[in-house]
Scaffold this motif. Structure first.
Motif, PDB file in Angstrom:
ATOM      1  N   ASP A 150      -2.655  -0.348 -12.648  1.00 46.38           N
ATOM      2  CA  ASP A 150      -1.294  -0.049 -11.976  1.00 46.38           C
ATOM      3  C   ASP A 150      -1.893   0.490 -10.132  1.00 46.38           C
ATOM      4  OD1 ASP A 150      -0.494  -0.083 -14.232  1.00 46.38           O
ATOM      5  OD2 ASP A 150       0.278   1.982 -14.508  1.00 46.38           O
ATOM      6  N   ILE A 151      -2.317   1.021  -9.662  1.00 42.62           N
ATOM      7  CA  ILE A 151      -2.816   0.603  -7.957  1.00 42.62           C
ATOM      8  C   ILE A 151      -2.860  -0.599  -7.393  1.00 42.62           C
ATOM      9  CG2 ILE A 151      -5.038   1.432  -8.187  1.00 42.62           C
ATOM     10  CD1 ILE A 151      -4.747   3.304  -5.608  1.00 42.62           C
ATOM     11  N   TRP A 152      -3.586  -1.476  -8.171  1.00 42.27           N
ATOM     12  CA  TRP A 152      -3.658  -2.847  -7.667  1.00 42.27           C
ATOM     13  C   TRP A 152      -2.752  -3.731  -7.064  1.00 42.27           C
ATOM     14  CZ3 TRP A 152      -8.451  -5.050  -7.139  1.00 42.27           C
ATOM     15  CH2 TRP A 152      -8.475  -6.536  -6.434  1.00 42.27           C
ATOM     16  N   GLN A 153      -1.754  -3.191  -8.240  1.00 38.22           N
ATOM     17  CA  GLN A 153      -0.488  -4.446  -7.299  1.00 38.22           C
ATOM     18  C   GLN A 153       0.165  -3.438  -6.272  1.00 38.22           C
ATOM     19  OE1 GLN A 153       0.420  -7.224  -8.411  1.00 38.22           O
ATOM     20  NE2 GLN A 153      -1.392  -7.456 -10.159  1.00 38.22           N
ATOM     21  N   THR A 154       0.301  -2.020  -6.334  1.00 38.44           N
ATOM     22  CA  THR A 154       0.759  -0.694  -6.228  1.00 38.44           C
ATOM     23  C   THR A 154       0.487  -0.814  -4.535  1.00 38.44           C
ATOM     24  OG1 THR A 154       1.356   0.241  -7.516  1.00 38.44           O
ATOM     25  CG2 THR A 154       1.351   1.736  -5.243  1.00 38.44           C
ATOM     26  N   LEU A 155      -1.114  -1.352  -4.553  1.00 37.85           N
ATOM     27  CA  LEU A 155      -1.698  -1.384  -2.835  1.00 37.85           C
ATOM     28  C   LEU A 155      -1.740  -3.023  -2.100  1.00 37.85           C
ATOM     29  CD1 LEU A 155      -3.885   1.751  -2.657  1.00 37.85           C
ATOM     30  CD2 LEU A 155      -1.951   1.108  -2.003  1.00 37.85           C
ATOM     31  N   ASN A 156      -1.655  -3.811  -3.121  1.00 35.26           N
ATOM     32  CA  ASN A 156      -1.622  -5.218  -3.080  1.00 35.26           C
ATOM     33  C   ASN A 156      -2.711  -5.070  -2.806  1.00 35.26           C
ATOM     34  OD1 ASN A 156      -0.515  -7.737  -3.085  1.00 35.26           O
ATOM     35  ND2 ASN A 156      -0.859  -7.764  -0.971  1.00 35.26           N
ATOM     36  N   LEU A 157      -3.656  -4.837  -3.997  1.00 34.54           N
ATOM     37  CA  LEU A 157      -5.724  -5.149  -3.613  1.00 34.54           C
ATOM     38  C   LEU A 157      -6.052  -5.923  -3.796  1.00 34.54           C
ATOM     39  CD1 LEU A 157      -6.831  -1.607  -5.235  1.00 34.54           C
ATOM     40  CD2 LEU A 157      -6.252  -2.282  -2.518  1.00 34.54           C
ATOM     41  N   LYS A 158      -7.523  -6.985  -2.880  1.00 38.02           N
ATOM     42  CA  LYS A 158      -7.151  -8.059  -2.845  1.00 38.02           C
ATOM     43  C   LYS A 158      -9.479  -7.812  -3.367  1.00 38.02           C
ATOM     44  CE  LYS A 158      -3.503  -9.897  -2.165  1.00 38.02           C
ATOM     45  NZ  LYS A 158      -2.792 -10.967  -3.200  1.00 38.02           N
ATOM     46  N   PRO A 159      -9.907  -8.794  -3.613  1.00 42.36           N
ATOM     47  CA  PRO A 159     -10.888  -8.385  -4.163  1.00 42.36           C
ATOM     48  C   PRO A 159     -12.304  -8.637  -2.664  1.00 42.36           C
ATOM     49  CG  PRO A 159     -10.303 -10.379  -5.496  1.00 42.36           C
ATOM     50  CD  PRO A 159      -8.781  -9.747  -4.345  1.00 42.36           C
ATOM     51  N   LYS A 160     -12.773  -7.381  -2.628  1.00 43.59           N
ATOM     52  CA  LYS A 160     -13.203  -7.134  -1.440  1.00 43.59           C
ATOM     53  C   LYS A 160     -13.289  -6.929  -0.410  1.00 43.59           C
ATOM     54  CE  LYS A 160     -17.020  -8.795  -4.545  1.00 43.59           C
ATOM     55  NZ  LYS A 160     -18.434  -7.316  -5.312  1.00 43.59           N
ATOM     56  N   GLN A 161     -12.061  -6.708  -0.093  1.00 44.19           N
ATOM     57  CA  GLN A 161     -11.003  -6.213   0.664  1.00 44.19           C
ATOM     58  C   GLN A 161     -10.574  -4.877   0.458  1.00 44.19           C
ATOM     59  OE1 GLN A 161     -10.437  -7.728   3.108  1.00 44.19           O
ATOM     60  NE2 GLN A 161     -11.905  -9.322   2.274  1.00 44.19           N
ATOM     61  N   TYR A 162     -11.450  -3.825  -0.248  1.00 43.87           N
ATOM     62  CA  TYR A 162     -11.384  -2.027  -0.865  1.00 43.87           C
ATOM     63  C   TYR A 162     -12.629  -1.967  -0.855  1.00 43.87           C
ATOM     64  CZ  TYR A 162     -11.498  -3.157  -5.335  1.00 43.87           C
ATOM     65  OH  TYR A 162     -11.448  -3.422  -6.404  1.00 43.87           O
ATOM     66  N   LEU A 163     -12.467  -0.356  -0.640  1.00 47.26           N
ATOM     67  CA  LEU A 163     -14.175   1.065  -1.270  1.00 47.26           C
ATOM     68  C   LEU A 163     -13.045   1.625  -1.893  1.00 47.26           C
ATOM     69  CD1 LEU A 163     -14.310   0.965   2.980  1.00 47.26           C
ATOM     70  CD2 LEU A 163     -16.064  -0.232   0.715  1.00 47.26           C
TER      71      LEU A 163
END
Length: 364
Positions: free
Chosen positions: A191-204
């Protein structure tokens, strides 16, 4: 042939899943090989154990010893008492243990005192660090084991140096990777993927649970503060282990780019790892998965029982050395990370080899 298979903590479940599947496959081929699954209850939080049975299609345990939390001695004693009763009521030809958790060691001792052979999956790995409870578990388990299934030739060498006979050692590969390979197509966004608007290779991604990192407030605060500062341009996702959560509650570690989550299920967590720019961890198992998925991994430990993840994989040891951590971050952010390779026999078929060896040993 009747095998009692022991699982007690989160890492165990990924290791037993392909073994159970390989046994079932042999059953369909007419082999007389049966298993009884014992969950010691060492991990009892649903997020740490329960969801794994559902996600990895592991059959519900035949029994749960429900040991739960306690000191090392309390857990060991509880497991031994419960497992002794289990074996008395349900005799078997072989006890199969995996990994290096307290359950692994405790059930090995009980089995051998009951005169039952023990097979150890992931035998022979060593960190050389006796401050780690897992290292003690490995040493005790391997001193009693009858059949050693290893993940690397280095582990074979470690066992031979201890005087283990070559005919007792079977280089089978890594069952953790069996589970990863099978489930890679099923990995799913948390769920956190959408919540934080994560993108591949843009987070740790960061995980911490070892006492050397989380049991001392200032050490933990210093470590997280440095990581947050070095990764200031990226979201940092931190699924928090229960033992770490207790300490964090007393610290003021609230940063804009640091996002805490509850422990994630296998499919969600590995989705995060697969698409991360990099992972910071003190977990040995995660270093194996990042190596196979070709994800840069910074290990916050002084040593590792999985040297192949450093020698040919994507892993780098930095301990708590601030300069080494900074240097590793620089290589990561400069896209200058080493190119890793996959270790020998980490091919998704380790469990099949293990079960084939057992069939040969017991002449089924």
């Amino acid at each position: 042939m009747n095998i009692t298979i022991v699982a007690g903590a989160r890492p165990n479940f990924m290791k037993i899943a392909p073994i159970l599947e390989a046994i079932k496959q042999k059953q369909t081929q007419g082999f007389n090989i049966n298993f009884r699954l014992v969950h010691t209850g060492q991990h009892y939080d649903k997020n740490l154990s329960g969801t794994f049975f559902e996600e990895l299609n592991i059959p519900l345990p035949d029994t749960n010893l429900e040991v739960k939390s306690g000191t090392q001695a309390q857990q060991t004693a509880g497991i031994m008492i419960g497992f002794e009763k289990e074996l008395a009521e349900n005799p078997c030809d072989l006890v199969l243990v995996v990994g290096d958790v307290t359950s692994t060691m405790a059930c090995t001792i009980v089995a051998k005192k009951a005169g039952i052979n023990v097979a150890h999956v992931e035998a022979g790995i060593r960190s050389g660090d006796l401050r780690m409870p897992e290292e003690i578990n490995r040493i005790v388990t391997d001193s009693l084991t009858d059949f050693f299934f290893t993940t690397s030739k280095k582990a074979n060498e470690n066992l031979l140096k201890l005087g283990v006979k070559p005919e007792q050692i079977f280089f089978a590969g890594n069952v953790m990777i069996d589970t990863l390979r099978k489930n890679e197509p099923r990995l799913k966004q948390p769920d956190i993927w959408q919540t934080l608007n994560l993108k591949p290779k843009q987070y740790l991604v960061i995980t911490l649970h070892r006492p050397s990192n989380v049991d001392e407030e200032q050490q933990l605060k210093s470590l997280i503060t440095q990581i947050v500062a070095l990764g200031k341009d990226f979201s940092i996702i931190f699924p928090v282990h229960p033992r770490t959560k207790k300490l964090l509650e007393g610290l003021d570690l609230n940063f804009e780019n640091l996002h805490y989550t509850n422990p994630l299920g296998y499919l969600e967590f590995n989705y995060l790892v697969k698409h991360a720019l990099g992972v910071l961890t003190d977990s040995g198992g995660i270093t194996e998965e990042t190596t196979v998925m070709n994800v840069p991994c910074i290990t916050l430990r002084e040593n590792t029982e999985r040297p192949e993840t450093c020698d040919i994989g994507t892993n780098v040891l930095v301990g708590s050395d601030r300069n080494k951590i900074e240097s590793a971050f620089k290589n990561l952010l400069d896209n200058n990370w080493k190119q890793g390779e996959i270790p020998e026999l980490w091919d998704g078929h380790a469990a099949e080899r293990i079960v084939n060896h057992l069939i040969e040993i017991y002449k089924l």
